[in-house]
Design an enzyme around this catalytic site. Structure first.
Site, short mmCIF file in Angstrom:
data_model
loop_
_atom_site.label_atom_id
_atom_site.label_comp_id
_atom_site.label_asym_id
_atom_site.label_seq_id
_atom_site.Cartn_x
_atom_site.Cartn_y
_atom_site.Cartn_z
N GLY B 37 0.82 -1.19 0.00
CA GLY B 37 0.00 0.00 0.00
C GLY B 37 0.86 1.24 0.00
CB CYS B 38 1.45 3.72 -1.82
SG CYS B 38 2.06 2.23 -2.55
N GLY B 39 0.96 5.93 0.06
CA GLY B 39 0.34 7.24 0.04
C GLY B 39 0.93 8.02 -1.12
NE ARG B 66 -2.51 6.33 1.91
CZ ARG B 66 -3.80 5.99 1.88
NH1 ARG B 66 -4.63 6.55 2.74
NH2 ARG B 66 -4.24 5.12 1.02
CG HIS B 210 4.86 6.33 -3.95
ND1 HIS B 210 5.64 5.36 -3.38
CD2 HIS B 210 3.70 5.72 -4.29
CE1 HIS B 210 4.98 4.21 -3.37
NE2 HIS B 210 3.81 4.40 -3.91
#
Lengths: 510, 408, 276
Positions: B37-39, B66, B210
């Protein structure tokens, strides 16, 4: 003192393979089983139904017995056990020593090698992406058959669509019925297939025996076949259908021609095939206008000219060891779609030696074709169809993931109609009215009932496909096609996984 | 710098041990890609003004929940106004040997006009090794003979060069290769990477960023986002379930997958569809996140025809599964594209400053509010691209009907 | 069906062949030398021909044909006459369904492939695989033919393909033949037919003027005497040949040999159906 040897000729009668057993406590002696047994394996003697030999385990008697009192038992091995000289090998030798003939069989190869499909496991979404509920959210299975342009031209910021250049057929599921000719199956059986194809909005193959005038009402869902026998090829056979397919080979008998024996060439068959009644309908082993790849390009081109470029023109080949390179040549020759028929594909009649010993399993063939066409930058131009021994939606799904756009089924559709895969199609005595031309037998098959059964089966398969797509977190079938990352191999031979470009179980991705 | 022997055991925010292997330019042995997952966050000055690096770092860092410290990165566009027509190739090298190998390879293949070391402020919290980060400003030589037998365009030539280096030249990885832009990324939390590169020293017209929460390590500096090719920069949140299909399409078109992540393939798809095939940006977005056939059947005839044929033609470019992506490019104009999948399975919020000078896109509204408390925010629709272009403003909010503004 | 002829790769009706098509009344002339593209591509020529057919032309004259393939494939107007000057390419008149095609020159391979009805008259030679799988109609060749001519011709009901070869035919003439008639005159000398004559034939008949050795016969073919009906058929075909080419033909029936299938089921005992 030795006995005097018998002087009469020994006919080496082979032991029975199956034995129908009647439970006389339950039998009502209605004799329907005796009347329905087209193999005459039951008779009525001394007020009882008894086995008279020659049972093929077609299962008709079991299904129609109102008292549910018949059971078919495989006869246990009758020869001395031997690990190498199987019962079948000895039966074959004895039969051929008596007949001198080429052993004939039908349906697909019945060897007991496990299908590679059974060694493949599907992936599913957990945590890192969500699975999708196909009952409540869209999961698409619309599939197009035909050539694709590869890219769309853009002029001054406008994307140009030239849909006339690439005729495509839109189907509701990634499925087509294979080519089963009128002749190899009955009028009623073929009608059932066409009715089902129309209802499912998919395409059914005509087989190579021409198209009966009654069936032009289904022409929008029929792919007509141009095989080496060129039977019944009238202008409307090419122009009024959904697609045209050149048959080079069949998975059950790669490199072999077709042979519909004269006894099956009834008046109706003779009219449709446009040959005299009672003569053998022979399809030459090769097309005599195709001895090389450029000749195939020529036949593709003449069919495109003849249909004025309105229909997709495809080529069907049997899966053979060099299938990748052959597929590439076929695409380069101009085929709009390519059908690969695997080793376990069905047939109405084929020499057993070819059926059981020649060809390539479809799983490997699909992966090889998909990979080769990808390497050559051709994969997004052509629709790849594949079949040959697809027994379940799981096989269908795995075939898609290995790289087929469309999965071809035939035997499973016939099983839906009633076929029990007894492998006697070549005898023309099908008790279910499918692989026969005898009026009393064909009348047993109601096309409406059979079509409804086929429709129910494949609707269910399509739902199962959607369930699996949803579980994988994929909401359109095109995102499964060739997605071998979502498969793992668990079989005994990792080399197979390697050639299919499928990872072994236990190998992750991230 | 490349001493892997003496290292302290690093833990993440929750005190979980992080596998100590830390790779910079070279691909970790047995690397099979990374999930997680990521932001994501981005901002663009619509008037072509400048935004400094601290601002994007604040945006990304506010979404700390995140990430887990195994990768973060930033891309800045409009970074080198005085060299805006030169390609900026920014590299990670494991050591001097990798640098030498790249310079030997580039010698004669590119006209190098200037090169410099990229500033790194070594931090105690990021465990070594650090890569040697170096950038080269270059032109593609015009003489035909440099281009071999094939008459490649300038960009294709550069793509081939960069992909060759990333695939073949050991101890080196080209992390960005576009004009007027550069990528700053590495193995650490968002704030660590911002601090490492001292982002405050940079300012540009547009920033992408990111932060990563991979499910696995080891960490690989070059594998962090943004992934970039030419001037394309892509930050991606989610997991593409159609990866195997999409990868086939880019490989068929000559791209070499070296990072083995879905984001890499998304980057190549943008390059393929927009730069090479010439599709308008929003059309490429519709290719990647198409409407269902049911929805397509309800469109007016011209739209329907185009939508159907886009889907048929580019079915291998359809990104299935959850994603939200932020894409940047500098050519021909500095542009920001944000797109979420057609089921809107990953978050995406867009915003506009009250003076309408800066536009934002991020995973969470907080990322916008922290730097622009009075921003107007909205959610772009599923499969509906947000597009902003420096000098032109917001071209598409992502809330319009599909195909609005597309020539038919 | 769309009333648009669409050459390969073009989205719209072809107009590049406009200048080569001249229509007067119901007669069309297509002069390939006037085409801007030289040599004219077959897709264009076929497109222009279809255009002339749709305009109801009863005759189409092609001038300067040079290897263009698939001419008049599936053409279906029974009264249409097509004259071909030059060398038509492979698959001339494939799936032909009614028209008459007259070639003033040699034809290449696979002339009359899978034709249904109509006539193809070649004032020269026609090479390999002529008349493959023909189911009706007539092919008349003034000169020689190549290998594998008349393979798998078949007949049904009133449809009965006939082929007359003025010169010679090579090996595998009438292989798999399931119906129809082939007549080889052997004019101009040389062996009229080659080896493997009528291999696997299970219908139809082949008449050869001259001698046929038993060693020339393929499996399933046999030499049988001509019946009065056969003689009548041969005379009829000779008359058609004479009309087409204005050539003298030898009418002495004793010079003709008939080759016919030894069985309509040549391989009926070949298979063993035992359930092993």
């Amino acid at each position: 003192m030795s006995e005097t040897p018998p002087t009469k000729r020994l006919d080496h009668r082979l032991p029975e393979r199956f034995l129908p057993i009647v439970n006389y406590d339950l039998c009502r002696v209605c004799r329907r089983c005796v009347n329905d047994c087209s193999y005459q394996a039951l008779e009525f003697r001394e007020s009882k139904v008894v086995a008279s030999g020659g049972c093929v385990a077609c299962g008709r008697c079991i299904a129609i017995c109102p008292a549910n009192c018949i059971e078919i038992r495989p006869v246990p091995p009758q020869f001395a056990p031997h690990g190498n000289w199987s019962e079948r090998s000895r039966r074959s030798i004895l039969a051929q020593a008596s007949s001198g003939g080429v052993l004939l069989s039908s349906c697909g190869a019945d060897d007991e090698h496990p299908a590679i499909f059974d060694d493949l496991l599907l992936d599913a979404a957990q945590v890192t992406n969500p699975s999708i509920d196909p009952l409540r959210e869209p999961v698409e299975t619309v599939t197009y058959l035909g050539r694709r342009p590869g890219r769309l031209e853009v002029c001054d910021g406008k994307v140009m669509v030239r849909e006339d250049d690439t005729p495509l057929i839109r189907m509701d599921m990634p499925l087509m019925f294979g080519h089963i000719s009128l002749g190899s199956i009955s009028y009623n059986a073929q009608q059932a297939l066409f009715m089902a194809a129309k209802e499912l909005n998919i395409v059914a193959g005509s087989g190579e025996g021409g198209l009966h005038p009654d069936f032009y009402q289904y022409a929008d869902h029929i792919c007509s076949e141009v095989a080496s026998g060129r039977f019944g090829i009238k202008p409307e056979y090419l122009k009024e259908v959904a697609a045209v397919e050149i048959k080079i080979g069949q998975g059950a008998k790669p490199g072999h021609g077709g042979h519909l024996p004269g006894e099956k060439v009834t008046t109706m068959i003779s009219e449709t095939r446009m040959i005299p009644r009672g003569t053998d309908a022979l399809s030459p082993y090769p097309h005599h206008d195709i001895y090389s790849i450029e000749d195939l390009a020529q036949l593709i081109s003449v069919l495109k000219e003849s249909t004025e470029y309105r229909l997709p023109v495809g080529v069907k080949i049997a899966a053979v060891h060099n299938v990748g390179a052959i597929a590439s040549g076929i695409v380069r020759a101009g085929a709009d779609f390519l059908t690969v028929d695997g080793f376990k594909g069905g047939t109405g009649a084929a020499p057993r030696v070819i059926r059981d010993h020649a060809g390539l399993p479809v799983e490997v063939a699909i992966a090889a074709v998909d990979r080769r066409l990808t390497q050559e930058g051709l994969r997004n131009r052509v629709t790849v169809c594949a079949g040959g021994g697809i027994r379940s939606s799981a096989d269908m799904i795995k075939a898609l993931a290995l790289g087929a756009d469309v999965v071809m089924v035939s035997t499973s559709a016939m099983v839906a109609m009633g076929c029990r895969v007894c492998q006697q199609c070549h005898r023309g005595l099908c008790s279910w009215g499918i692989a026969t031309q005898r009026d009393d037998l064909t009348s047993r098959l109601d096309p409406n009932v059979a079509a409804a059964r086929i429709v129910r089966l494949f609707r269910a398969w399509n739902e199962e496909l959607k369930e699996v797509l949803g579980a994988m977190g994929i909401d359109a079938v095109e995102s499964l096609v060739g997605n071998r990352d979502r498969l793992r191999y668990r079989g005994p031979n990792p080399k197979i996984a390697e050639v299919m470009n499928v990872k072994h179980i236990g190998e992750g991705w991230g | 710098m490349n001493d892997r022997k003496d290292r302290e055991v690093r833990t993440d925010r929750l005190g979980m041990p992080v596998q100590a292997e830390n790779y910079t330019a070279s691909r970790p042995p047995g690397w099979q890609g990374q999930l997680g997952g990521c932001g994501i966050a981005s901002c663009i000055s619509l008037k072509g003004g400048r935004i400094d690096g601290d601002r994007i770092a604040r945006m990304l860092t506010i979404m700390e929940e995140r990430e887990n410290g195994l990768g973060a990165g930033y891309a800045c566009y409009g970074l080198f106004p005085e060299r805006r027509d030169q390609y900026c190739l920014q590299f990670f090298f494991d050591d001097e040997e990798g640098k030498q190998a790249v310079e030997d390879f580039l010698d004669g293949r590119l006209d190098i006009l200037h090169d410099e070391k990229v500033f790194l402020r070594e931090r105690s919290t990021i465990s070594p090794p650090y890569p040697l980060v170096w950038r080269y400003f270059a032109n593609v030589p015009h003489a035909r003979e440099w281009r071999g037998t094939r008459d490649l365009g300038e960009e294709d030539y550069l793509v081939e060069l960069v992909q060759h280096i990333n695939e073949r030249v050991p101890k080196a990885f080209c992390v960005s290769s576009g004009k007027d832009m550069a990528v700053f990324k590495g193995n650490g939390y968002s704030y660590e990477i911002a601090d490492l590169y001292d982002l405050g020293r940079y300012s540009g017209t547009m920033w992408l960023s990111h932060s990563r929460f991979p499910t696995n390590s080891p960490a690989w500096w070059a594998g962090a986002h943004p992934l970039s090719l030419l001037d394309w920069g892509v930050c991606h949140n989610g997991e593409i379930t159609s990866y195997g299909v999409n990868r086939k399409l880019v490989e068929m078109n000559g791209y070499k997958c070296t990072v083995l992540t879905d984001t890499e393939v998304v980057t190549y798809l943008w390059d393929l569809l927009v730069r090479r095939n010439g599709l308008p940006t929003e059309v490429a977005a519709f290719v990647m996140a198409p409407s269902t056939f049911q929805e397509i059947s309800l469109l007016p005839p011209a739209e329907r025809r185009l939508a159907e044929w886009l889907r048929i033609t580019y079915k291998e470019a359809f990104l299935n599964g959850p994603f939200s992506i932020i894409v940047g490019r500098s050519q021909p104009d500095i542009s920001l594209i944000a797109l979420a999948d057609r089921k809107k399975l990953r978050p995406m919020i867009a915003g506009l400053s009250p003076n309408e000078e800066v536009a934002y896109c991020a995973s969470e509204e907080s990322a916008i509010r922290i730097v622009e408390p009075d921003a107007r925010t909205w959610a772009p629709g599923a499969g509906n691209p947000f597009i902003a272009v420096a000098g032109k403003g917001i071209v598409r909010r992502g809330t319009e009907p599909s195909f609005q503004g597309v020539s038919l | 069906m769309k009333d648009v002829c669409k050459p390969k790769g073009h989205a719209h009706e072809c107009d590049c062949g406009k200048e080569c098509l001249k229509v007067e009344g119901d007669r069309a002339v297509i002069d390939l030398s006037l085409s801007p593209a030289q040599p004219m591509h077959y897709t264009t020529l076929n497109c222009v021909m279809r255009k002339a057919m749709r305009r109801g032309c009863s005759s189409i004259e092609l001038k300067g044909v040079m290897g263009q393939r698939y001419l008049a494939s599936t053409a279906s107007a029974p009264d249409l006459y097509i004259a071909v000057h030059g060398t038509p390419g492979n698959d001339l008149g494939a799936f032909l369904n009614g028209p008459t095609i007259e070639v003033f020159g040699n034809a290449q391979d696979m002339t009359g492939n899978t034709m249904n009805s109509g006539r193809i008259i070649v004032h020269g030679n026609a090479w390999d695989v002529t008349g493959l799988a023909a189911r009706g109609g007539q092919i008349l060749v003034k000169g020689d033919t190549g290998y594998r001519v008349g393979i798998h011709m078949k007949e049904f009901g009133g449809s009965r393909p006939t082929m007359v070869i003025g010169g010679t035919a090579k090996d595998y003439l009438g292989e798999y033949m399931a119906g129809g008639t082939i007549l080889v005159l052997g004019l101009g000398g040389g062996a009229p037919v080659g080896r493997s004559l009528g291999a696997g034939m299970h219908g139809g008949r082949i008449f050869v003027r001259g001698t046929v050795g038993l060693e020339q016969l393929g499996p399933g073919a046999a030499i049988v005497p001509l019946s009065p009906d056969d003689e009548k058929e041969v005379r009829g075909l000779l008359g058609e040949f004479e009309n087409a080419f204005g050539a003298e033909v030898p009418g002495e029936m004793s010079e003709y040999v008939k080759v016919a299938p030894s069985s309509s089921r040549p391989f009926s005992g070949y298979y063993d159906k035992t359930n092993v």
